[in-house]
Enzyme design. Sequence first.
Site, PDB file in Angstrom:
ATOM      1  N   ASN A 178     -10.096  -2.967   1.968  1.00 55.36           N
ATOM      2  CA  ASN A 178      -9.348  -2.895   0.592  1.00 55.36           C
ATOM      3  C   ASN A 178     -11.042  -3.322   0.056  1.00 55.36           C
ATOM      4  O   ASN A 178     -12.320  -2.527   0.719  1.00 55.36           O
ATOM      5  CB  ASN A 178      -9.123  -4.423   0.050  1.00 55.36           C
ATOM      6  CG  ASN A 178      -7.888  -4.440   0.321  1.00 55.36           C
ATOM      7  OD1 ASN A 178      -6.659  -3.481   0.824  1.00 55.36           O
ATOM      8  ND2 ASN A 178      -7.366  -6.119   0.497  1.00 55.36           N
ATOM      9  N   HIS A 228       0.367  -1.101  -0.089  1.00 55.32           N
ATOM     10  CA  HIS A 228      -0.280  -0.075   0.068  1.00 55.32           C
ATOM     11  C   HIS A 228       0.846   1.141   0.237  1.00 55.32           C
ATOM     12  O   HIS A 228       0.252   1.811   0.267  1.00 55.32           O
ATOM     13  CB  HIS A 228      -1.042   0.171   0.884  1.00 55.32           C
ATOM     14  CG  HIS A 228      -1.708  -1.456   1.189  1.00 55.32           C
ATOM     15  ND1 HIS A 228      -2.654  -0.823   0.828  1.00 55.32           N
ATOM     16  CD2 HIS A 228      -1.677  -2.469   1.244  1.00 55.32           C
ATOM     17  CE1 HIS A 228      -3.989  -2.373   0.800  1.00 55.32           C
ATOM     18  NE2 HIS A 228      -3.404  -3.320   1.657  1.00 55.32           N
TER      19      HIS A 228
END
Length: 486
Positions: free
Chosen positions: A127, A54
């Site tokens: 997510n 990320h």
Amino acid sequence: MTDRKLTTSWGAPVGDNQNSITAGHRGPTLIQDVYLLEKLAHFNRERVPERVVHAKGGGAHGFFEVTNDMSQYTKAKLFNGTGTKTDMFIRFSTVAGELGSADTLRDPRGFAVKFYTEEGNYDIVGNNTPVFFIRDAIKFPDFIHTQKRDPQTHLKNPTAVWDFWSHSPESLHQVSILMSDRGIPATWRHTHGFGSHTFKWVNAEGQAVWVKYHFKTEQGVKNLDVDLAAQLAGENPDYHTEDLFNAIEKGDFPSWKLCVQIMPEEDANTYRFDPFDVTKVWSQKDYPLIEVGRMTLNRNPENYFAEVEQATFSPGTLVPGIEPSPDKMLQGRLFAYADAARYRVGANHNTLPINRPKVEAANNFRDGAMRHDANGGKSVYYEPNSFGGPTETPENKIAPFAVSGVADSVAYDEHDHYTQAGDLYRLLSEDERTRLVANIVGAMKPVTLDEIKLRQIGHFYKADAEYGTRIAEGLGLEVPAAVVQK
């Protein structure tokens, strides 16, 4: 090919690299699994200074407002009382790419929300998909290695990607989502968010339920055509970052409706899928969505580094009334995310303005690099003590839960990796199926070994015969006879 034994860093052979050691089949995970801890801790320190995963992302400030009081299910005050407002910060991201990678790559999108509640911070670190590729944290470093760069060529390696997936059939559901139209959102504003894992809610009477979080975009779901996504990757690799900033800057504040699925505690023992397996979803026919509230983003960061890059999140950042489930992937993340923050930002990351809770933290943590506050001053620095220092509050202990079985490295009881992936394929329109197959075929063509392609084709075929057959045809191969005969 070699027959070298997998070992720990101190040279001892590894007996099980697929399953962490748990108390019984459902766990929780045991801290005595020193190989798991070593593997996750080492993985968190592999890259400096950007996030291991990320790395590329953007964020914004906003608020959450309760529209449906949840006090019958949880004592967490941020979900209690219609009209209750809580300040929050969100970070969107891609998973595998580096800090300078393109926003429009095919990849899951991180959806990490920090609520600044009156009981401390609460993070939902999810997510834009309701499931994940793997279901045990011990496999996470290996999985992410396949998504990163080859150590020799420093290039992305499709063979490694599909080799790992083909050896990990539990990934099929998430792979099918990733390769569908949903794999490239049009913007961060036009995608749903999910907590993905199962969590436990506990009310004031100590009664518990299992819960899953769903953030439903009120902008509508929109995705990018693959050719346009590729064009934008070259022309404007920061397309999603720019879109979110500009929308908020001009007053077009994006919003999401937060809903939950709630499962009675006892249903976990009888539901047809393991409710703690993050590669599975709960049917909304069995457990319908219940509205909780609305999240609105209305303020851009003043400084990207201070507010987005230094923001830290962990699914272990919990408040009273919200607890973990035995989900093995979640259990590993409870350690790994906070440990990554301590390494990347520092032991005192929670004292930075973007991470600091609105309530004053009162603990005996002292010293460490970059300690920029009063460091606890001259107050008592141990507990228990006789001088009025902070004390524990027994009413905030976790709700007790039963464990059983023998401590061992064990897999989940249930190994149906195909039903939900097949159901997803059959839900798609013919146009969506065609694009899904084309995306998979294009992604698998560079794989250097037919053995890997055939193994993966077998998984697609087990999910749905048409699904596997079309991919095999696109790759100029035959579905393995052994799979067809079954």
